[in-house]
Design an enzyme around this catalytic site. Structure first.
Site, PDB file in Angstrom:
ATOM      1  N   GLU A   1       5.217  17.503 -40.064  1.00 24.91           N
ATOM      2  CA  GLU A   1       5.838  17.362 -38.749  1.00 24.91           C
ATOM      3  C   GLU A   1       5.075  16.311 -37.964  1.00 24.91           C
ATOM      4  O   GLU A   1       3.918  15.997 -38.275  1.00 24.91           O
ATOM      5  CB  GLU A   1       5.780  18.685 -37.967  1.00 24.91           C
ATOM      6  CG  GLU A   1       6.546  19.827 -38.580  1.00 24.91           C
ATOM      7  CD  GLU A   1       6.411  21.105 -37.771  1.00 24.91           C
ATOM      8  OE1 GLU A   1       5.652  21.096 -36.763  1.00 24.91           O
ATOM      9  OE2 GLU A   1       7.042  22.105 -38.131  1.00 24.91           O
TER      10      GLU A   1
ATOM     11  N   HIS B   1       6.637  23.636 -32.846  1.00 22.88           N
ATOM     12  CA  HIS B   1       5.288  24.137 -33.003  1.00 22.88           C
ATOM     13  C   HIS B   1       4.332  23.549 -31.967  1.00 22.88           C
ATOM     14  O   HIS B   1       4.518  22.433 -31.487  1.00 22.88           O
ATOM     15  CB  HIS B   1       4.764  23.803 -34.404  1.00 22.88           C
ATOM     16  CG  HIS B   1       5.406  24.626 -35.475  1.00 22.88           C
ATOM     17  ND1 HIS B   1       5.627  24.134 -36.735  1.00 22.88           N
ATOM     18  CD2 HIS B   1       5.865  25.900 -35.486  1.00 22.88           C
ATOM     19  CE1 HIS B   1       6.189  25.073 -37.473  1.00 22.88           C
ATOM     20  NE2 HIS B   1       6.353  26.157 -36.734  1.00 22.88           N
TER      21      HIS B   1
END
Length: 294
Positions: A210, A247
């Protein structure tokens, strides 16, 4: 961190709804759960699994290799201290929103104890056909089945999607390692890559990253030394700078941790970076990694 069929597991928070539900699912995958630990619940029994007040008490009756935690954020520090004091060598921290200072204390204590930590905010790990620890659907044969592809993911949902696509393309997994989505982690991307690089049952590695942080760039340094092929997918590449996406670790600041920097680093290291998870199977075949026979 990986798990074997011989590892004995204690579930901290077994008496809670999530702990009892997922313990049954883990057992369905072959996981050897020998005990639960819940303060004040000692003497209880959950689906035939004895419950103790502490892990230290549980280890007086059962050998324990792995602890998996279904405990609230503010209880993680004391729960981890209990597991480490009991000599548990592998600790899986599923909990999210753990205070950073508590995470740092847990990791420091684990380092001093010579223990491994997965998480926090991890979905856990799966070795298909062997065992599963955490909240991944290791029991679902259309998502996980034994094979030779090692999968690493910061995201449990993306890891599930990638694993599903692999099975649809005829591949199985040697292991799935969910490292977690927080900025401070016990097992980083490069730690997981090293683990699968030396794992004899893994022929290729799929890295699901990510934006945010520098873990993928750090992993690229080791990937450059590997003989095993690596395919990567980086989520959130279109996210605007300074915007947190999903996140806690997925935030790009000042260009650092951007999707472009990760793609460039991984590509320079010899990894194949795909635009979509559905392209991973094709990328593996381009490296000469054929689907597993089932």
């Amino acid at each position: 961190m990986l798990i074997s069929a011989k590892d004995n597991v204690v579930v901290q928070g077994l008496t809670g709804r999530q702990g009892s539900f997922w313990a049954a699912k883990m057992a369905e995958c072959g996981t050897r759960i020998v005990a639960g630990a819940s303060p004040g619940k000692g003497g209880a029994d959950v689906n035939g699994i004895p419950v103790y007040d502490t892990v230290c008490e549980a280890t007086r009756h059962h050998p324990v290799d792995v602890s998996v935690m279904f405990v609230p954020p503010l209880g993680v520090r004391s729960a981890a201290a209990d597991a480490l004091a009991a000599g548990v060598g592998k600790v899986v921290l599923l909990t999210e929103h753990v205070p950073y200072q508590d995470v740092m204390r847990v990791l420091a204590d684990a380092r001093d104890a010579g223990a491994q930590v997965l998480g926090p905010n991890t979905a856990g790990l799966v070795v298909p056909g062997v065992a599963s620890v955490g909240i991944m659907p290791g029991f679902a044969g259309h998502i996980f089945r034994p094979g030779s592809i090692g999968v690493i993911s910061r995201s449990g949902s993306l890891g599930t999607l990638v694993s599903l696509n692999l099975v649809r393309d005829g591949y199985g997994q040697s292991a799935f390692i969910g490292i977690g989505g927080d900025p401070i982690l016990g097992t980083t991307a490069v730690d997981a890559v090293r683990e699968l690089d030396r794992h004899e049952g893994t022929d290729a590695v799929v890295l699901v990253g990510e934006i945010g942080g520098s873990m993928e760039e750090e992993a690229a340094a080791h990937i450059a030394t590997m003989d095993k092929p690596v395919v990567a997918f980086i989520a959130g590449r279109s996210a605007p700078p300074e915007r947190r996406m999903g996140h806690a670790g997925a935030i790009v600041s000042g260009g650092r941790g951007s999707g472009r920097s990760k793609v460039d680093s991984l590509t320079a290291a010899g990894a194949t970076v795909v635009e979509l998870p559905s392209q991973i199977g094709e990328a593996l075949r381009s490296h000469g990694v054929e689907p597993d026979r089932h």
